[in-house]
Design a protein around this motif. Sequence first.
Motif, PDB file in Angstrom:
ATOM      1  N   MET A   1      36.402  41.419  28.432  1.00  0.00           N
ATOM      2  CA  MET A   1      35.335  40.435  28.233  1.00  0.00           C
ATOM      3  C   MET A   1      35.244  40.018  26.770  1.00  0.00           C
ATOM      4  N   GLU A   2      35.346  41.000  25.874  1.00  0.00           N
ATOM      5  CA  GLU A   2      35.316  40.670  24.446  1.00  0.00           C
ATOM      6  C   GLU A   2      36.486  39.766  24.076  1.00  0.00           C
ATOM      7  N   SER A   3      37.667  40.061  24.619  1.00  0.00           N
ATOM      8  CA  SER A   3      38.831  39.216  24.334  1.00  0.00           C
ATOM      9  C   SER A   3      38.638  37.817  24.904  1.00  0.00           C
ATOM     10  N   SER A   4      38.037  37.720  26.077  1.00  0.00           N
ATOM     11  CA  SER A   4      37.791  36.422  26.693  1.00  0.00           C
ATOM     12  C   SER A   4      36.796  35.601  25.865  1.00  0.00           C
ATOM     13  N   ILE A   5      35.753  36.274  25.399  1.00  0.00           N
ATOM     14  CA  ILE A   5      34.749  35.570  24.594  1.00  0.00           C
ATOM     15  C   ILE A   5      35.337  35.109  23.267  1.00  0.00           C
ATOM     16  N   ASN A   6      36.204  35.927  22.686  1.00  0.00           N
ATOM     17  CA  ASN A   6      36.790  35.602  21.383  1.00  0.00           C
ATOM     18  C   ASN A   6      38.027  34.714  21.478  1.00  0.00           C
ATOM     19  N   ALA A   7      38.442  34.352  22.707  1.00  0.00           N
ATOM     20  CA  ALA A   7      39.633  33.514  22.872  1.00  0.00           C
ATOM     21  C   ALA A   7      39.345  32.095  22.411  1.00  0.00           C
ATOM     22  N   SER A   8      40.410  31.389  22.112  1.00  0.00           N
ATOM     23  CA  SER A   8      40.261  30.008  21.646  1.00  0.00           C
ATOM     24  C   SER A   8      39.844  29.096  22.801  1.00  0.00           C
ATOM     25  N   ILE A   9      39.319  27.960  22.456  1.00  0.00           N
ATOM     26  CA  ILE A   9      38.904  26.973  23.457  1.00  0.00           C
ATOM     27  C   ILE A   9      40.111  26.526  24.277  1.00  0.00           C
ATOM     28  N   GLY A  10      41.257  26.436  23.654  1.00  0.00           N
ATOM     29  CA  GLY A  10      42.468  26.031  24.359  1.00  0.00           C
ATOM     30  C   GLY A  10      42.803  26.994  25.492  1.00  0.00           C
ATOM     31  N   TYR A  11      42.580  28.274  25.261  1.00  0.00           N
ATOM     32  CA  TYR A  11      42.832  29.272  26.314  1.00  0.00           C
ATOM     33  C   TYR A  11      41.908  29.016  27.503  1.00  0.00           C
ATOM     34  N   HIS A  12      40.633  28.761  27.209  1.00  0.00           N
ATOM     35  CA  HIS A  12      39.668  28.522  28.287  1.00  0.00           C
ATOM     36  C   HIS A  12      39.940  27.205  29.017  1.00  0.00           C
ATOM     37  N   ASP A  13      40.478  26.215  28.304  1.00  0.00           N
ATOM     38  CA  ASP A  13      40.822  24.949  28.951  1.00  0.00           C
ATOM     39  C   ASP A  13      42.000  25.117  29.907  1.00  0.00           C
ATOM     40  N   GLU A  14      42.960  25.963  29.546  1.00  0.00           N
ATOM     41  CA  GLU A  14      44.178  26.128  30.341  1.00  0.00           C
ATOM     42  C   GLU A  14      44.056  27.181  31.443  1.00  0.00           C
ATOM     43  N   THR A  15      43.136  28.117  31.304  1.00  0.00           N
ATOM     44  CA  THR A  15      43.040  29.238  32.245  1.00  0.00           C
ATOM     45  C   THR A  15      41.874  29.033  33.206  1.00  0.00           C
ATOM     46  N   PRO A  16      42.152  28.987  34.498  1.00  0.00           N
ATOM     47  CA  PRO A  16      41.056  28.864  35.463  1.00  0.00           C
ATOM     48  C   PRO A  16      40.173  30.118  35.442  1.00  0.00           C
ATOM     49  N   VAL A  17      38.909  29.930  35.744  1.00  0.00           N
ATOM     50  CA  VAL A  17      37.952  31.043  35.738  1.00  0.00           C
ATOM     51  C   VAL A  17      38.384  32.111  36.739  1.00  0.00           C
ATOM     52  N   GLY A  18      38.937  31.708  37.877  1.00  0.00           N
ATOM     53  CA  GLY A  18      39.387  32.662  38.892  1.00  0.00           C
ATOM     54  C   GLY A  18      40.461  33.600  38.371  1.00  0.00           C
ATOM     55  N   ASP A  19      41.331  33.094  37.482  1.00  0.00           N
ATOM     56  CA  ASP A  19      42.364  33.957  36.899  1.00  0.00           C
ATOM     57  C   ASP A  19      41.743  35.026  36.009  1.00  0.00           C
ATOM     58  N   MET A  20      40.713  34.650  35.245  1.00  0.00           N
ATOM     59  CA  MET A  20      40.047  35.638  34.384  1.00  0.00           C
ATOM     60  C   MET A  20      39.336  36.693  35.231  1.00  0.00           C
ATOM     61  N   VAL A  21      38.655  36.250  36.279  1.00  0.00           N
ATOM     62  CA  VAL A  21      37.967  37.203  37.167  1.00  0.00           C
ATOM     63  C   VAL A  21      38.998  38.117  37.826  1.00  0.00           C
ATOM     64  N   ASN A  22      40.123  37.549  38.238  1.00  0.00           N
ATOM     65  CA  ASN A  22      41.183  38.344  38.846  1.00  0.00           C
ATOM     66  C   ASN A  22      41.713  39.393  37.856  1.00  0.00           C
ATOM     67  N   ASP A  23      41.771  39.041  36.594  1.00  0.00           N
ATOM     68  CA  ASP A  23      42.215  40.006  35.587  1.00  0.00           C
ATOM     69  C   ASP A  23      41.210  41.136  35.409  1.00  0.00           C
ATOM     70  N   PHE A  24      39.935  40.843  35.519  1.00  0.00           N
ATOM     71  CA  PHE A  24      38.905  41.872  35.310  1.00  0.00           C
ATOM     72  C   PHE A  24      38.728  42.783  36.522  1.00  0.00           C
ATOM     73  N   VAL A  25      38.767  42.222  37.727  1.00  0.00           N
ATOM     74  CA  VAL A  25      38.397  43.004  38.906  1.00  0.00           C
ATOM     75  C   VAL A  25      39.562  43.851  39.437  1.00  0.00           C
ATOM     76  N   PRO A  26      40.645  43.267  39.970  1.00  0.00           N
ATOM     77  CA  PRO A  26      41.669  44.149  40.552  1.00  0.00           C
ATOM     78  C   PRO A  26      42.666  44.723  39.540  1.00  0.00           C
ATOM     79  N   GLU A  27      42.854  44.063  38.429  1.00  0.00           N
ATOM     80  CA  GLU A  27      43.867  44.521  37.484  1.00  0.00           C
ATOM     81  C   GLU A  27      43.402  45.713  36.657  1.00  0.00           C
TER      82      GLU A  27
END
Length: 182
Positions: free
Chosen positions: A125-151
């Motif tokens: 979560m800290e890495s996600s919050i500190n990521a650049s805007i470009g990362y958030h523009d390119e990465t769907p929210v579902g991919d981030m949730v998928n990284d947090f929950v099952p991974e």
Amino acid sequence: IMTLPGYLFARSFLRVVRFTYRTAITALALQAMAILFEGVGLAMLVPTFELPARGARSSGELLESRIGSAIETLFAKAGLAMNFPSLLAALFVLIALRQVAMYANRVYLVHAQQQLMAEIRVQGMESSINASIGYHDETPVGDMVNDFVPEAPRAGGVIFAGVSAIGKFVMVSAYLVLLSAA
């Protein structure tokens, strides 16, 4: 081995998620205690059941093996008579201690894994919050949730699989030592 890319990655990953050697050593120590109690209990099975099988009334009629003489020495130091009821009682205590050590090991591992999962998720979560805007523009929210929950549990499972493998190696080594002593 200390310079291999996999080792360096694993070491840096463990440092990031704050996995300590103390956690691994505690888990291995609890497993070693269980192995010790189990090994001694298994070693006591033969003299315990040879006593009534041979119709021996005391241990003096029985002790032909090194294990039997070692058990007799331990009983003598404890000031106990070595007879069938005392051997059964000692066997029961050893089995109960093994179960307590195994239970403590499993509870500790579950607790340590949950702590690790929480730390991985916080770091993610800290890495996600500190990521650049470009990362958030390119990465769907579902991919981030998928990284947090099952991974996260998979990452923790990999860490504890290593600890478990070391524990199994210790267990096999202890059994081989016990078998060679018999």
